[in-house]
Design a protein around this motif. Structure first.
Motif, PDB file in Angstrom:
ATOM      1  N   ASP A   6      10.490  -6.470   0.968  1.00 32.98           N
ATOM      2  CA  ASP A   6      10.576  -6.249  -0.481  1.00 32.98           C
ATOM      3  C   ASP A   6       9.349  -6.771  -1.243  1.00 32.98           C
ATOM      4  OD1 ASP A   6      11.107  -8.981  -0.428  1.00 32.98           O
ATOM      5  OD2 ASP A   6      13.059  -8.823  -1.402  1.00 32.98           O
ATOM      6  N   PHE A   7       8.472  -7.535  -0.596  1.00 38.49           N
ATOM      7  CA  PHE A   7       7.194  -7.929  -1.192  1.00 38.49           C
ATOM      8  C   PHE A   7       6.425  -6.690  -1.651  1.00 38.49           C
ATOM      9  CE2 PHE A   7       2.602  -8.484  -0.585  1.00 38.49           C
ATOM     10  CZ  PHE A   7       2.328  -9.659  -1.262  1.00 38.49           C
ATOM     11  N   PHE A   8       6.590  -5.579  -0.926  1.00 37.12           N
ATOM     12  CA  PHE A   8       5.844  -4.348  -1.192  1.00 37.12           C
ATOM     13  C   PHE A   8       6.541  -3.415  -2.180  1.00 37.12           C
ATOM     14  CE2 PHE A   8       4.621  -5.980   2.911  1.00 37.12           C
ATOM     15  CZ  PHE A   8       3.238  -5.988   2.800  1.00 37.12           C
ATOM     16  N   ALA A   9       7.763  -3.735  -2.589  1.00 32.69           N
ATOM     17  CA  ALA A   9       8.543  -2.864  -3.465  1.00 32.69           C
ATOM     18  C   ALA A   9       8.218  -3.130  -4.934  1.00 32.69           C
ATOM     19  CB  ALA A   9      10.032  -3.051  -3.201  1.00 32.69           C
ATOM     20  N   ARG A  10       6.944  -2.991  -5.272  1.00 34.61           N
ATOM     21  CA  ARG A  10       6.481  -3.177  -6.653  1.00 34.61           C
ATOM     22  C   ARG A  10       5.156  -2.448  -6.800  1.00 34.61           C
ATOM     23  NH1 ARG A  10       3.694  -8.766  -6.575  1.00 34.61           N
ATOM     24  NH2 ARG A  10       3.451  -9.044  -4.338  1.00 34.61           N
ATOM     25  N   SER A  11       4.566  -2.551  -7.958  1.00 30.66           N
ATOM     26  CA  SER A  11       3.335  -1.828  -8.241  1.00 30.66           C
ATOM     27  C   SER A  11       2.236  -2.182  -7.243  1.00 30.66           C
ATOM     28  CB  SER A  11       2.849  -2.160  -9.660  1.00 30.66           C
ATOM     29  OG  SER A  11       1.520  -1.707  -9.837  1.00 30.66           O
ATOM     30  N   VAL A  12       1.532  -1.168  -6.797  1.00 24.55           N
ATOM     31  CA  VAL A  12       0.406  -1.362  -5.890  1.00 24.55           C
ATOM     32  C   VAL A  12      -0.662  -2.257  -6.533  1.00 24.55           C
ATOM     33  CG1 VAL A  12      -0.875   0.704  -6.602  1.00 24.55           C
ATOM     34  CG2 VAL A  12      -1.083  -0.122  -4.262  1.00 24.55           C
ATOM     35  N   HIS A  13      -0.717  -2.244  -7.857  1.00 27.42           N
ATOM     36  CA  HIS A  13      -1.703  -3.058  -8.571  1.00 27.42           C
ATOM     37  C   HIS A  13      -1.309  -4.540  -8.620  1.00 27.42           C
ATOM     38  CE1 HIS A  13      -3.829   0.560  -9.470  1.00 27.42           C
ATOM     39  NE2 HIS A  13      -2.726   1.080  -9.962  1.00 27.42           N
ATOM     40  N   ILE A  74     -12.892  10.139  12.695  1.00 29.34           N
ATOM     41  CA  ILE A  74     -13.659   9.163  13.466  1.00 29.34           C
ATOM     42  C   ILE A  74     -12.870   7.892  13.753  1.00 29.34           C
ATOM     43  CG2 ILE A  74     -15.729   7.707  13.487  1.00 29.34           C
ATOM     44  CD1 ILE A  74     -16.998   9.809  11.605  1.00 29.34           C
ATOM     45  N   HIS A  75     -12.372   7.233  12.690  1.00 27.76           N
ATOM     46  CA  HIS A  75     -11.719   5.944  12.886  1.00 27.76           C
ATOM     47  C   HIS A  75     -10.398   5.868  12.132  1.00 27.76           C
ATOM     48  CE1 HIS A  75     -14.589   5.392   9.467  1.00 27.76           C
ATOM     49  NE2 HIS A  75     -13.510   4.909   8.905  1.00 27.76           N
ATOM     50  N   TRP A  76      -9.539   4.958  12.593  1.00 28.06           N
ATOM     51  CA  TRP A  76      -8.236   4.752  11.974  1.00 28.06           C
ATOM     52  C   TRP A  76      -8.363   3.839  10.768  1.00 28.06           C
ATOM     53  CZ3 TRP A  76      -4.929   8.111  13.579  1.00 28.06           C
ATOM     54  CH2 TRP A  76      -4.996   8.601  14.877  1.00 28.06           C
ATOM     55  N   CYS A  77      -7.473   4.034   9.788  1.00 26.56           N
ATOM     56  CA  CYS A  77      -7.399   3.186   8.597  1.00 26.56           C
ATOM     57  C   CYS A  77      -5.957   2.734   8.423  1.00 26.56           C
ATOM     58  CB  CYS A  77      -7.852   3.953   7.354  1.00 26.56           C
ATOM     59  SG  CYS A  77      -9.598   4.393   7.362  1.00 26.56           S
ATOM     60  N   LEU A  78      -5.768   1.464   8.083  1.00 21.15           N
ATOM     61  CA  LEU A  78      -4.445   0.880   7.890  1.00 21.15           C
ATOM     62  C   LEU A  78      -4.185   0.661   6.410  1.00 21.15           C
ATOM     63  CD1 LEU A  78      -1.847  -0.593   8.872  1.00 21.15           C
ATOM     64  CD2 LEU A  78      -3.248  -2.682   9.012  1.00 21.15           C
ATOM     65  N   ASN A  79      -3.044   1.155   5.952  1.00 22.21           N
ATOM     66  CA  ASN A  79      -2.590   0.978   4.577  1.00 22.21           C
ATOM     67  C   ASN A  79      -1.187   0.401   4.607  1.00 22.21           C
ATOM     68  OD1 ASN A  79      -4.485   2.912   2.670  1.00 22.21           O
ATOM     69  ND2 ASN A  79      -4.348   3.615   4.777  1.00 22.21           N
ATOM     70  N   PHE A  80      -0.842  -0.331   3.555  1.00 18.08           N
ATOM     71  CA  PHE A  80       0.507  -0.839   3.377  1.00 18.08           C
ATOM     72  C   PHE A  80       1.150  -0.064   2.234  1.00 18.08           C
ATOM     73  CE2 PHE A  80      -0.847  -5.389   4.825  1.00 18.08           C
ATOM     74  CZ  PHE A  80      -0.967  -4.944   6.135  1.00 18.08           C
ATOM     75  N   VAL A  81       2.271   0.603   2.508  1.00 15.51           N
ATOM     76  CA  VAL A  81       2.961   1.407   1.504  1.00 15.51           C
ATOM     77  C   VAL A  81       3.656   0.494   0.505  1.00 15.51           C
ATOM     78  CG1 VAL A  81       4.750   3.153   1.112  1.00 15.51           C
ATOM     79  CG2 VAL A  81       3.269   3.296   3.144  1.00 15.51           C
ATOM     80  N   CYS A  82       3.475   0.815  -0.782  1.00 17.85           N
ATOM     81  CA  CYS A  82       4.111   0.056  -1.868  1.00 17.85           C
ATOM     82  C   CYS A  82       5.089   0.977  -2.581  1.00 17.85           C
ATOM     83  CB  CYS A  82       3.049  -0.489  -2.820  1.00 17.85           C
ATOM     84  SG  CYS A  82       1.907  -1.613  -2.001  1.00 17.85           S
ATOM     85  N   GLU A  83       5.047   0.979  -3.903  1.00 14.60           N
ATOM     86  CA  GLU A  83       5.917   1.870  -4.659  1.00 14.60           C
ATOM     87  C   GLU A  83       5.684   3.304  -4.178  1.00 14.60           C
ATOM     88  OE1 GLU A  83       4.671   1.262  -8.698  1.00 14.60           O
ATOM     89  OE2 GLU A  83       2.647   1.842  -8.237  1.00 14.60           O
ATOM     90  N   PRO A  84       6.558   4.240  -4.522  1.00 13.70           N
ATOM     91  CA  PRO A  84       6.422   5.608  -4.010  1.00 13.70           C
ATOM     92  C   PRO A  84       5.018   6.179  -4.186  1.00 13.70           C
ATOM     93  CG  PRO A  84       8.452   5.383  -5.241  1.00 13.70           C
ATOM     94  CD  PRO A  84       7.688   4.105  -5.427  1.00 13.70           C
TER      95      PRO A  84
END
Length: 187
Positions: A6-13, A74-84
């Protein structure tokens, strides 16, 4: 303390600067996050802007999941999903744990080149498409809350062609492990 989903369940900003200083481990290999970029649902540079595709499906899932994609084939990128339809791109780590594994995967001697940039970071940590959609609060991921508040600087994002003026890139001030020097945001 590990970060809950739930740390990620808020604005990406809100999430993006709060990730600076957090420890990211993949199967026990990783370090301290020193640079990130935010991409929100109204952002034309975001993969979530135009709607779901086979490649971007994880961005439309629940907060607290990994979104992994290949950049320029070329290369992989990792992202963490936040709000929709929003995610934080993990741009750089200060390598601290599992240095031998990182050196072997990257075949470089300079520790500053192990995880400075999204592609290098994924190669050093062994992140690939198989990690796409996995929850961030379960193995192989481990996210440990920062122990102290680092000095954070922000500026424009890099490596994109749309919405380049947005000051949504965050980094530890003066870190030698960032992917590129940060130009401070204009006021």
């Amino acid at each position: 303390m590990r970060l809950p989903r739930d740390f990620f369940a808020r604005s990406v900003h809100e999430v993006a600067p709060d990730l600076i200083g957090v420890t990211l481990l993949m199967d026990g290999v990783g370090g301290r996050i020193v640079e990130v970029e935010a991409y929100d649902q109204e952002d034309p540079a975001s993969h979530g802007y135009r709607g779901p595709t086979a490649r971007t499906g994880s961005m439309f899932g629940p907060p607290g999941a990994a979104y992994v994609y290949r950049s320029y084939g070329i290369h992989w990128c990792l992202n963490f999903v936040c709000e929709p339809r929003s995610a934080v791109l993990i741009r750089a780590l200060e390598p601290r744990v599992g240095l031998d594994a990182m050196h072997e995967r990257r075949d470089v001697d300079d520790p500053r080149l192990l995880c400075s940039g999204p592609g290098r970071l994924c190669q050093a940590l062994g992140i690939t498409r198989r990690h796409d959609g996995l929850p961030l609060d379960e193995p192989p991921f481990e996210l440990i809350a920062r122990e102290a508040d680092p000095e954070i600087v922000r500026g424009p994002r890099v490596g994109i062609t749309r919405a380049t003026e947005q000051p949504w890139r965050y980094a530890v001030a003066g870190s030698p492990f960032v992917s590129r020097p940060l130009r401070p945001a204009r006021r």
